[in-house]
Design a protein around this motif. Structure first.
Motif, short mmCIF file in Angstrom:
data_model
loop_
_atom_site.label_atom_id
_atom_site.label_comp_id
_atom_site.label_asym_id
_atom_site.label_seq_id
_atom_site.Cartn_x
_atom_site.Cartn_y
_atom_site.Cartn_z
N ASN A 1 0.81 -1.21 0.00
CA ASN A 1 0.00 0.00 0.00
C ASN A 1 0.85 1.27 0.00
O ASN A 1 0.83 2.03 -0.95
N GLU A 2 1.57 1.50 1.11
CA GLU A 2 2.32 2.74 1.19
C GLU A 2 3.41 2.70 2.25
O GLU A 2 3.39 1.86 3.16
N ALA A 3 4.34 3.63 2.08
CA ALA A 3 5.32 3.93 3.11
C ALA A 3 5.07 5.36 3.57
O ALA A 3 4.97 6.28 2.75
N LEU A 4 4.92 5.54 4.86
CA LEU A 4 4.71 6.86 5.46
C LEU A 4 5.96 7.26 6.21
O LEU A 4 6.49 6.48 7.01
N ILE A 5 6.44 8.48 5.96
CA ILE A 5 7.57 9.01 6.69
C ILE A 5 7.07 10.23 7.45
O ILE A 5 6.61 11.21 6.85
N THR A 6 7.12 10.15 8.77
CA THR A 6 6.54 11.19 9.61
C THR A 6 7.41 11.40 10.84
O THR A 6 8.28 10.57 11.14
N SER A 7 7.19 12.49 11.54
CA SER A 7 8.01 12.81 12.69
C SER A 7 7.88 11.75 13.78
O SER A 7 6.79 11.25 14.07
N SER A 8 9.01 11.42 14.39
CA SER A 8 8.98 10.49 15.52
C SER A 8 8.65 11.21 16.83
O SER A 8 8.50 10.57 17.87
N ARG A 9 8.53 12.54 16.74
CA ARG A 9 8.16 13.34 17.91
C ARG A 9 6.78 13.95 17.68
O ARG A 9 6.60 14.73 16.74
N PRO A 10 5.79 13.59 18.48
CA PRO A 10 4.43 14.09 18.28
C PRO A 10 4.36 15.60 18.18
O PRO A 10 5.05 16.33 18.90
N ILE B 1 3.69 10.60 2.20
CA ILE B 1 3.22 9.26 1.87
C ILE B 1 3.74 8.90 0.48
O ILE B 1 3.61 9.68 -0.46
N PHE B 2 4.32 7.72 0.36
CA PHE B 2 4.70 7.16 -0.93
C PHE B 2 3.82 5.92 -1.14
O PHE B 2 4.00 4.91 -0.46
N ALA B 3 2.86 6.02 -2.06
CA ALA B 3 1.88 4.95 -2.23
C ALA B 3 2.03 4.29 -3.60
O ALA B 3 2.41 4.94 -4.59
N THR B 4 1.70 3.02 -3.66
CA THR B 4 1.58 2.32 -4.93
C THR B 4 0.24 2.66 -5.56
O THR B 4 -0.62 3.31 -4.94
N THR B 5 0.03 2.18 -6.78
CA THR B 5 -1.30 2.30 -7.39
C THR B 5 -2.33 1.62 -6.50
O THR B 5 -3.42 2.15 -6.28
#
Length: 281
Positions: free
Chosen positions: A137-146, A170-174
């Motif tokens: 589905n996807e790879a999400l890259i987000t902050s590790s600090r809320p 977000i890096f998502a596939t089709t």
């Protein structure tokens, strides 16, 4: 397919899913078909002698009963992603599965007769140094600090696509374009296209929009100073944390995912999309 062996995975928190699992297993036993059950499912069904860890399941076909989350977990853990999966939809979210519960036994019968089509879906490979994982589905890259934004720059073939501060990317596939990416205002992508959908989440630069990129491109993401560390989440599971000195690489995986589709029960992509929209209104 003849006497194919069947592996079964089910949601264990759904009485409906477990009832379907028992019905299918009784049917396979009556037909003399070799079968095994994923360990957690087997424990709940008290079939300990048939239990096999998901990462050791070597059946010809794997039947997954549940929603998209159950199916993603199966693809993430089976030993060979090329092992075909037949999804039976139970739960709130079932975009990846065509088979409804009332058609489960008929679908299994058709599979055993060899009356199916194989559908191959591209996955994304995510690498950081020597760490490797694949996303259906996807790879999400987000902050590790809320509540902290991260600073990133994203490149393709050493050419900068964008640089900025945001909640995540977000890096998502089709396949994944109808999931988290769509909820984050990403585009609807026709399933016949093979692309990477890149969706910036809450960028400080309000002109920054989603990107649709050829899946044959190799993308890289780097954090920029003084960004806090970021967490990489792949198909809903935490992969690892990265800092400003590390590079996240995203490209087409050499190991696609394989689905079994049955013509009689195939649901059109846009029909499923309309159903989701109706449920959300």
């Amino acid at each position: 397919m003849g006497q194919a062996s069947i592996g079964l995975v089910s949601r264990t928190d759904s009485a409906e899913a477990l009832n379907i699992a028992n019905t299918i297993l009784r049917y396979l036993h009556e037909k003399g078909v070799k079968w095994c059950v994923e360990k957690e499912t087997a424990n709940v069904l008290k079939l300990h002698e048939k239990a096999v860890p998901l990462n050791e399941m070597d059946a010809d076909v794997i039947v997954v009963i549940g929603g998209d989350g159950t199916l993603l977990r199966a693809f993430k853990n089976i030993p060979k992603a090329s092992r075909p999966i037949l999804g039976i939809r139970v739960g709130r979210s079932g975009f990846l599965s065509d088979i409804m519960p009332e058609n489960a036994l008929q679908a299994i019968e058709e599979v055993l007769k060899g009356n199916y089509q194989v559908e191959v879906r591209a996955r994304l490979r995510v690498t950081v140094n020597d760490k490797v994982t694949d996303a259906l589905n996807e790879a999400l890259i987000t902050s590790s600090r809320p509540a902290k934004v991260i600073g990133v720059k994203v490149l393709t073939d050493n050419t900068l696509i964008f640089e900025g501060w945001l909640d995540g990317v977000i890096f998502a596939t089709t396949t994944g374009a109808t999931g988290y990416a769509l909820s984050a205002n990403g585009p609807v992508v026709d399933p016949d296209l093979d692309v990477i959908v890149m969706v910036p989440i809450n960028p400080l630069n309000l002109s920054l929009r989603p990107f649709v990129i050829s899946i044959n491109k190799r993308l890289s993401l780097k954090l920029v100073e003084p960004s806090p560390p970021a967490n990489i989440i792949v198909d809903g599971y935490s992969f690892l944390n990265v800092g400003v000195k590390e590079t996240v690489n995203i490209f087409k995986s050499p190991q696609p995912a394989t689905f079994l589709r049955l013509h009689a029960y195939r649901r059109d992509f846009y029909e499923k999309l309309r159903e989701i929209r109706m449920r959300m209104t």
